[in-house]
Design a protein around this motif. Structure first.
Motif, mmCIF file in Angstrom:
data_model
loop_
_atom_site.group_PDB
_atom_site.id
_atom_site.type_symbol
_atom_site.label_atom_id
_atom_site.label_comp_id
_atom_site.label_asym_id
_atom_site.label_seq_id
_atom_site.Cartn_x
_atom_site.Cartn_y
_atom_site.Cartn_z
ATOM 1 N N PHE A 208 0.823 -1.216 0.000
ATOM 2 C CA PHE A 208 0.000 0.000 0.000
ATOM 3 C C PHE A 208 0.856 1.265 0.000
ATOM 4 C CE2 PHE A 208 0.054 -1.478 4.469
ATOM 5 C CZ PHE A 208 0.544 -0.379 5.143
ATOM 6 N N LEU A 209 2.133 1.138 -0.414
ATOM 7 C CA LEU A 209 3.008 2.310 -0.437
ATOM 8 C C LEU A 209 2.492 3.415 -1.359
ATOM 9 C CD1 LEU A 209 6.841 2.393 -0.366
ATOM 10 C CD2 LEU A 209 5.634 3.748 -2.048
ATOM 11 N N PRO A 210 2.096 3.126 -2.619
ATOM 12 C CA PRO A 210 1.621 4.232 -3.456
ATOM 13 C C PRO A 210 0.421 4.957 -2.836
ATOM 14 C CG PRO A 210 2.084 2.313 -4.804
ATOM 15 C CD PRO A 210 2.141 1.855 -3.379
ATOM 16 N N TYR A 211 -0.453 4.220 -2.192
ATOM 17 C CA TYR A 211 -1.659 4.796 -1.596
ATOM 18 C C TYR A 211 -1.321 5.694 -0.413
ATOM 19 C CZ TYR A 211 -6.347 4.771 0.509
ATOM 20 O OH TYR A 211 -7.560 5.124 1.045
ATOM 21 N N ALA A 212 -0.271 5.321 0.348
ATOM 22 C CA ALA A 212 0.040 6.035 1.593
ATOM 23 C C ALA A 212 1.317 6.857 1.518
ATOM 24 C CB ALA A 212 0.152 5.027 2.742
ATOM 25 N N ALA A 213 1.926 6.980 0.346
ATOM 26 C CA ALA A 213 3.238 7.614 0.239
ATOM 27 C C ALA A 213 3.256 9.046 0.766
ATOM 28 C CB ALA A 213 3.712 7.589 -1.216
ATOM 29 N N LEU A 256 -1.309 3.234 -8.444
ATOM 30 C CA LEU A 256 0.075 2.927 -8.765
ATOM 31 C C LEU A 256 0.591 3.806 -9.892
ATOM 32 C CD1 LEU A 256 2.626 1.218 -8.563
ATOM 33 C CD2 LEU A 256 1.508 -0.515 -9.985
ATOM 34 N N LEU A 257 -0.183 3.939 -10.957
ATOM 35 C CA LEU A 257 0.262 4.755 -12.094
ATOM 36 C C LEU A 257 0.348 6.234 -11.726
ATOM 37 C CD1 LEU A 257 -1.762 3.058 -14.976
ATOM 38 C CD2 LEU A 257 0.680 2.797 -14.465
ATOM 39 N N ALA A 258 -0.512 6.682 -10.804
ATOM 40 C CA ALA A 258 -0.467 8.079 -10.374
ATOM 41 C C ALA A 258 0.780 8.378 -9.560
ATOM 42 C CB ALA A 258 -1.711 8.413 -9.563
ATOM 43 N N PHE A 259 1.277 7.370 -8.820
ATOM 44 C CA PHE A 259 2.422 7.611 -7.939
ATOM 45 C C PHE A 259 3.761 7.312 -8.598
ATOM 46 C CE2 PHE A 259 5.610 6.008 -4.979
ATOM 47 C CZ PHE A 259 5.815 7.160 -4.231
ATOM 48 N N ALA A 260 3.865 6.197 -9.297
ATOM 49 C CA ALA A 260 5.163 5.724 -9.786
ATOM 50 C C ALA A 260 5.768 6.675 -10.803
ATOM 51 C CB ALA A 260 5.013 4.333 -10.390
ATOM 52 N N GLU A 261 7.083 6.764 -10.792
ATOM 53 C CA GLU A 261 7.793 7.541 -11.785
ATOM 54 C C GLU A 261 7.635 6.896 -13.168
ATOM 55 O OE1 GLU A 261 10.421 10.582 -11.052
ATOM 56 O OE2 GLU A 261 8.343 10.510 -10.360
ATOM 57 N N PRO A 262 7.707 7.679 -14.235
ATOM 58 C CA PRO A 262 7.660 7.080 -15.577
ATOM 59 C C PRO A 262 8.728 5.999 -15.729
ATOM 60 C CG PRO A 262 7.473 9.469 -15.721
ATOM 61 C CD PRO A 262 7.806 9.159 -14.290
ATOM 62 N N GLY A 263 8.330 4.870 -16.274
ATOM 63 C CA GLY A 263 9.265 3.768 -16.480
ATOM 64 C C GLY A 263 9.427 2.839 -15.304
ATOM 65 N N HIS A 264 8.704 3.077 -14.210
ATOM 66 C CA HIS A 264 8.929 2.312 -12.984
ATOM 67 C C HIS A 264 7.846 1.284 -12.689
ATOM 68 C CE1 HIS A 264 12.259 4.644 -10.754
ATOM 69 N NE2 HIS A 264 12.345 4.919 -12.047
ATOM 70 N N VAL A 265 6.944 1.023 -13.611
ATOM 71 C CA VAL A 265 5.922 -0.008 -13.420
ATOM 72 C C VAL A 265 6.217 -1.148 -14.392
ATOM 73 C CG1 VAL A 265 3.460 -0.566 -13.439
ATOM 74 C CG2 VAL A 265 4.220 1.689 -12.661
ATOM 75 N N LEU A 266 6.287 -2.363 -13.853
ATOM 76 C CA LEU A 266 6.694 -3.544 -14.593
ATOM 77 C C LEU A 266 5.621 -4.625 -14.472
ATOM 78 C CD1 LEU A 266 10.229 -3.659 -12.939
ATOM 79 C CD2 LEU A 266 9.711 -2.622 -15.147
ATOM 80 N N TYR A 267 5.513 -5.434 -15.497
ATOM 81 C CA TYR A 267 4.521 -6.505 -15.470
ATOM 82 C C TYR A 267 4.960 -7.636 -14.525
ATOM 83 C CZ TYR A 267 1.597 -10.383 -16.913
ATOM 84 O OH TYR A 267 0.724 -11.433 -16.904
ATOM 85 N N GLY A 268 4.007 -8.203 -13.785
ATOM 86 C CA GLY A 268 4.269 -9.357 -12.936
ATOM 87 C C GLY A 268 3.055 -10.249 -12.854
ATOM 88 N N SER A 269 3.286 -11.552 -12.721
ATOM 89 C CA SER A 269 2.175 -12.509 -12.659
ATOM 90 C C SER A 269 2.046 -13.221 -11.320
ATOM 91 C CB SER A 269 2.342 -13.581 -13.753
ATOM 92 O OG SER A 269 3.408 -14.475 -13.439
ATOM 93 N N ASP A 270 3.157 -13.496 -10.638
ATOM 94 C CA ASP A 270 3.192 -14.277 -9.397
ATOM 95 C C ASP A 270 2.844 -15.749 -9.624
ATOM 96 O OD1 ASP A 270 3.722 -14.751 -6.733
ATOM 97 O OD2 ASP A 270 2.009 -13.642 -5.960
ATOM 98 N N TRP A 271 2.953 -16.226 -10.851
ATOM 99 C CA TRP A 271 2.715 -17.642 -11.129
ATOM 100 C C TRP A 271 3.908 -18.461 -10.632
ATOM 101 C CZ3 TRP A 271 4.757 -21.747 -13.845
ATOM 102 C CH2 TRP A 271 3.882 -22.810 -14.093
ATOM 103 N N PRO A 272 3.729 -19.703 -10.130
ATOM 104 C CA PRO A 272 2.498 -20.477 -10.013
ATOM 105 C C PRO A 272 1.780 -20.315 -8.681
ATOM 106 C CG PRO A 272 4.361 -21.874 -9.491
ATOM 107 C CD PRO A 272 4.930 -20.515 -9.819
ATOM 108 N N PHE A 273 2.252 -19.403 -7.815
ATOM 109 C CA PHE A 273 1.566 -19.229 -6.534
ATOM 110 C C PHE A 273 0.233 -18.519 -6.725
ATOM 111 C CE2 PHE A 273 5.767 -20.365 -5.399
ATOM 112 C CZ PHE A 273 5.630 -21.086 -4.219
ATOM 113 N N ALA A 274 0.152 -17.625 -7.685
ATOM 114 C CA ALA A 274 -1.137 -17.087 -8.121
ATOM 115 C C ALA A 274 -1.630 -17.958 -9.267
ATOM 116 C CB ALA A 274 -0.996 -15.647 -8.575
ATOM 117 N N PRO A 275 -2.850 -18.430 -9.222
ATOM 118 C CA PRO A 275 -3.324 -19.332 -10.272
ATOM 119 C C PRO A 275 -3.440 -18.628 -11.617
ATOM 120 C CG PRO A 275 -5.132 -18.694 -8.839
ATOM 121 C CD PRO A 275 -3.873 -18.174 -8.199
#
Length: 316
Positions: A208-213, A256-275
């Motif tokens: 919750f860092l972007p929300y509470a930064a 997240l997009l409102a807080f993060a610097e340009p270029g600082h958001v990356l794709y992630g899946s968390d597979w296989p722990f996330a189905p």
């Protein structure tokens, strides 16, 4: 997506030696079962989810399960296995090496070996190392070594040093809490300002860092350090990179997009722990999100990661 293009910076590897060691000690991932995994199943998932390359890492509890000697051996075995998976299919896989914190001497030695000999794409650190957070002064030698190499550091959440909520596995609530706790600890202890060459990626949209930064930055000078301005703290908070694993949702992604610097958001899946069903849900939201700036969707899916992992950049 019409063809695999995404670079997934939050995808997990489950080496047999690691899974067997956890099972022998009666451990899991914060109340979450350890799933089956193979390179073949990972590639099949990636082909279905539009992922070109998965950067693999072990999840919590990491490689230090209690004994230093065991942790050193387990880290080396896990990292050498990960390097072999990448060697066999370098276009489809990358590799974050595990290090046996809180054993600082062994952690530094393993990071150097993994980066210099195994050519790992970075290191993975748990958000706390057996109750010690990543801004701990005792971990300074590791940050200094990683900074010298301008390393990528992937921070994965771990169970915080407190009991689980009854009936609530750590990944449901405690992981996002501990990611936030660890990130704030890094900033308030000055790690993010002392080591500007390290690129630190926070899991799950940074908790919750972007929300509470702005709460964190605004209160620091009053409650923690009168010599640090809110602008100083905010600058260090914005140094983080963030992955979208389980966070590309109607409420989390805009924050997240409102807080993060340009270029600082990356794709992630968390597979296989996330189905895989969860991956399909979040991918659909990314593909239909109406408020991306021009080119931003492509940057999140791939181009931002290409900057951090140049060997994965397309050559066409």
């Amino acid at each position: 997506m019409s063809s695999p293009a995404r670079i997934d910076v939050h995808q997990h590897i489950v080496p047999r030696v690691w899974a067997r060691t956890l099972a022998a000690q009666g451990l899991d991932s914060g109340g979450w079962a350890i799933p089956d995994w193979s390179p073949e199943s990972a590639v099949a998932m990636m082909d279905q989810q539009g992922i070109a390359t998965g950067v693999l890492s072990v999840t919590a509890p990491g490689v230090h399960l209690g004994a230093d000697d065991q942790a050193r051996d387990l880290a080396r075995a896990v990292n050498e296995y990960g390097a072999e998976v990448v060697k066999d299919n370098p276009a489809r896989f990358g590799h974050f090496a595990g290090v046996p914190l809180p054993d600082i001497d062994a952690a530094v030695a393993e990071a150097v070996y993994a980066l210099d000999v195994l050519h790992a794409d970075g290191v993975v650190l748990m958000s706390n190392a057996r109750g010690r957070y990543l801004g701990d002064p005792g971990f300074e030698p590791l940050w200094a070594e990683l900074d010298r190499r301008a390393a990528n550091v992937f921070v994965h959440p771990a169970q915080p040093p407190m009991p689980l909520l009854p009936g609530t596995p750590a990944p449901l609530a405690d992981y996002v809490f501990d990611t936030t706790r660890s990130a704030l600890n890094l900033v308030l202890n000055g790690v993010m300002s002392r080591y500007p060459n390290v690129r630190v990626i926070l899991s799950h949209g940074g908790g919750f860092l972007p929300y509470a930064a702005y709460r964190f930055s605004g209160l620091t000078s009053m409650a923690v350090d009168p010599d640090r301005t809110s602008e100083d703290v905010l600058r260090d908070l914005k140094r983080f990179y963030f992955d979208t694993a389980l966070s590309a949702s109607p409420s989390a992604l805009p924050a997240l997009l409102a807080f993060a610097e340009p270029g600082h958001v990356l794709y992630g899946s968390d597979w296989p722990f996330a189905p895989q069903e969860a991956g399909s849900y979040y991918n659909h939201f990314l593909e239909t999100y109406p408020d991306f700036a021009p080119g931003q969707e492509e940057a999140v899916n791939r181009e931002n990661a290409e900057v951090l992992f140049p060997r994965l950049a397309r050559r066409d």
